[in-house]
Write a protein that holds these residues in place. Structure first.
Motif, PDB file in Angstrom:
ATOM      1  N   SER A 196      65.130   6.032  17.158  1.00 13.36           N
ATOM      2  CA  SER A 196      64.650   4.497  17.367  1.00 13.36           C
ATOM      3  C   SER A 196      63.842   4.140  16.290  1.00 13.36           C
ATOM      4  N   SER A 197      63.740   2.740  15.934  1.00 21.07           N
ATOM      5  CA  SER A 197      63.018   1.926  15.146  1.00 21.07           C
ATOM      6  C   SER A 197      62.387   0.697  15.602  1.00 21.07           C
ATOM      7  N   GLY A 198      61.669   0.251  14.590  1.00 20.81           N
ATOM      8  CA  GLY A 198      60.950  -0.982  15.072  1.00 20.81           C
ATOM      9  C   GLY A 198      59.366  -0.945  15.732  1.00 20.81           C
ATOM     10  N   ILE A 199      59.123   0.433  15.291  1.00 25.34           N
ATOM     11  CA  ILE A 199      57.764   1.015  15.920  1.00 25.34           C
ATOM     12  C   ILE A 199      56.794   0.698  14.940  1.00 25.34           C
ATOM     13  N   ILE A 200      55.595   0.133  15.160  1.00 32.59           N
ATOM     14  CA  ILE A 200      54.438  -0.046  14.196  1.00 32.59           C
ATOM     15  C   ILE A 200      53.597   1.083  14.279  1.00 32.59           C
ATOM     16  N   GLU A 201      53.049   1.319  13.181  1.00 33.86           N
ATOM     17  CA  GLU A 201      52.197   2.644  12.977  1.00 33.86           C
ATOM     18  C   GLU A 201      51.170   2.825  13.992  1.00 33.86           C
ATOM     19  N   ASP A 202      50.381   1.816  14.730  1.00 24.03           N
ATOM     20  CA  ASP A 202      49.616   1.911  15.604  1.00 24.03           C
ATOM     21  C   ASP A 202      50.055   2.431  17.028  1.00 24.03           C
ATOM     22  N   ARG A 203      51.519   2.359  17.334  1.00 21.74           N
ATOM     23  CA  ARG A 203      52.127   2.668  18.348  1.00 21.74           C
ATOM     24  C   ARG A 203      52.892   3.943  18.281  1.00 21.74           C
ATOM     25  N   LEU A 204      53.099   4.718  17.062  1.00 19.87           N
ATOM     26  CA  LEU A 204      53.859   5.710  16.934  1.00 19.87           C
ATOM     27  C   LEU A 204      53.559   6.902  17.980  1.00 19.87           C
ATOM     28  N   ASP A 205      52.317   7.345  17.800  1.00 23.15           N
ATOM     29  CA  ASP A 205      51.872   8.593  18.618  1.00 23.15           C
ATOM     30  C   ASP A 205      52.366   8.178  20.223  1.00 23.15           C
ATOM     31  N   GLU A 206      52.152   7.080  20.692  1.00 26.83           N
ATOM     32  CA  GLU A 206      52.399   6.468  22.054  1.00 26.83           C
ATOM     33  C   GLU A 206      53.875   6.826  22.320  1.00 26.83           C
ATOM     34  N   VAL A 207      54.860   6.463  21.507  1.00 28.61           N
ATOM     35  CA  VAL A 207      56.131   6.528  21.662  1.00 28.61           C
ATOM     36  C   VAL A 207      56.526   8.100  21.372  1.00 28.61           C
ATOM     37  N   ILE A 208      56.024   8.770  20.686  1.00 25.94           N
ATOM     38  CA  ILE A 208      56.483  10.037  20.598  1.00 25.94           C
ATOM     39  C   ILE A 208      56.090  10.856  21.935  1.00 25.94           C
ATOM     40  N   SER A 209      54.762  10.588  22.415  1.00 20.42           N
ATOM     41  CA  SER A 209      54.158  10.909  23.755  1.00 20.42           C
ATOM     42  C   SER A 209      55.250  10.709  24.876  1.00 20.42           C
ATOM     43  N   ALA A 210      55.791   9.679  24.994  1.00 21.23           N
ATOM     44  CA  ALA A 210      56.546   9.219  26.084  1.00 21.23           C
ATOM     45  C   ALA A 210      57.893   9.755  25.972  1.00 21.23           C
ATOM     46  N   LEU A 211      58.458  10.034  24.563  1.00 17.66           N
ATOM     47  CA  LEU A 211      59.891  10.678  24.548  1.00 17.66           C
ATOM     48  C   LEU A 211      59.587  12.403  24.950  1.00 17.66           C
ATOM     49  N   GLU A 212      58.578  12.832  24.564  1.00 20.53           N
ATOM     50  CA  GLU A 212      58.378  14.238  24.604  1.00 20.53           C
ATOM     51  C   GLU A 212      58.084  14.439  26.285  1.00 20.53           C
ATOM     52  N   ALA A 213      57.532  13.601  26.694  1.00 15.63           N
ATOM     53  CA  ALA A 213      57.311  13.720  28.444  1.00 15.63           C
ATOM     54  C   ALA A 213      58.816  13.558  29.118  1.00 15.63           C
ATOM     55  N   GLN A 214      59.813  13.141  28.401  1.00 14.10           N
ATOM     56  CA  GLN A 214      60.965  12.947  28.944  1.00 14.10           C
ATOM     57  C   GLN A 214      61.858  14.303  28.353  1.00 14.10           C
ATOM     58  N   GLY A 215      61.355  15.032  27.711  1.00 14.15           N
ATOM     59  CA  GLY A 215      62.096  16.592  27.438  1.00 14.15           C
ATOM     60  C   GLY A 215      62.726  16.120  26.110  1.00 14.15           C
ATOM     61  N   LEU A 216      62.127  15.166  25.193  1.00 12.77           N
ATOM     62  CA  LEU A 216      62.750  15.027  23.796  1.00 12.77           C
ATOM     63  C   LEU A 216      61.754  15.678  22.936  1.00 12.77           C
ATOM     64  N   LYS A 217      62.577  16.031  21.788  1.00 14.13           N
ATOM     65  CA  LYS A 217      61.441  16.646  20.676  1.00 14.13           C
ATOM     66  C   LYS A 217      61.821  15.739  19.425  1.00 14.13           C
ATOM     67  N   VAL A 218      60.791  15.254  18.670  1.00 10.26           N
ATOM     68  CA  VAL A 218      60.903  14.347  17.709  1.00 10.26           C
ATOM     69  C   VAL A 218      61.168  15.200  16.555  1.00 10.26           C
ATOM     70  N   THR A 219      62.293  14.994  15.654  1.00 11.76           N
ATOM     71  CA  THR A 219      62.362  15.857  14.672  1.00 11.76           C
ATOM     72  C   THR A 219      62.292  15.201  13.278  1.00 11.76           C
ATOM     73  N   LYS A 220      62.170  13.992  13.129  1.00 11.61           N
ATOM     74  CA  LYS A 220      61.627  13.448  11.931  1.00 11.61           C
ATOM     75  C   LYS A 220      61.038  11.908  12.136  1.00 11.61           C
ATOM     76  N   VAL A 221      60.372  11.686  11.364  1.00 14.36           N
ATOM     77  CA  VAL A 221      59.596  10.426  11.469  1.00 14.36           C
ATOM     78  C   VAL A 221      59.844   9.789  10.121  1.00 14.36           C
ATOM     79  N   LYS A 222      60.418   8.648   9.603  1.00 16.28           N
ATOM     80  CA  LYS A 222      60.668   7.772   8.673  1.00 16.28           C
ATOM     81  C   LYS A 222      59.430   6.661   8.681  1.00 16.28           C
TER      82      LYS A 222
END
Length: 74
Positions: A35-61
């Motif tokens: 996923s992309s198009g995420i502004i820095e201020d919202r990155l942690d919120e997106v990661i939390s939402a994905l992790e809550a659904q059983g995903l693990k973030v492996t890279k951030v660019k």
């Protein structure tokens, strides 16, 4: 339902967060969600939402004000 090797979302954080519950249903154990198009201020919120659904973030660019991430099924 069909499962995909790669699931992509290039859109704003609000939409990625809203779609987060659907993403794992589109993936099999070796799939990657990008996923992309995420502004820095919202990155942690997106990661939390994905992790809550059983995903693990492996890279951030980073690129200027935008972020992209890669996630897999945990």
């Amino acid at each position: 339902r069909q499962k995909y090797d790669i699931v992509l979302a290039n859109i704003v954080a609000n939409v990625i967060i809203a779609l987060a519950p659907l993403v794992p249903k589109l993936m099999h154990k070796d799939s990657v969600f990008i996923s992309s198009g995420i502004i820095e201020d919202r990155l942690d919120e997106v990661i939390s939402a994905l992790e809550a659904q059983g995903l693990k973030v492996t890279k951030v660019k980073s690129g200027e004000d935008w972020r992209a991430l890669e996630a897999v099924l945990a």
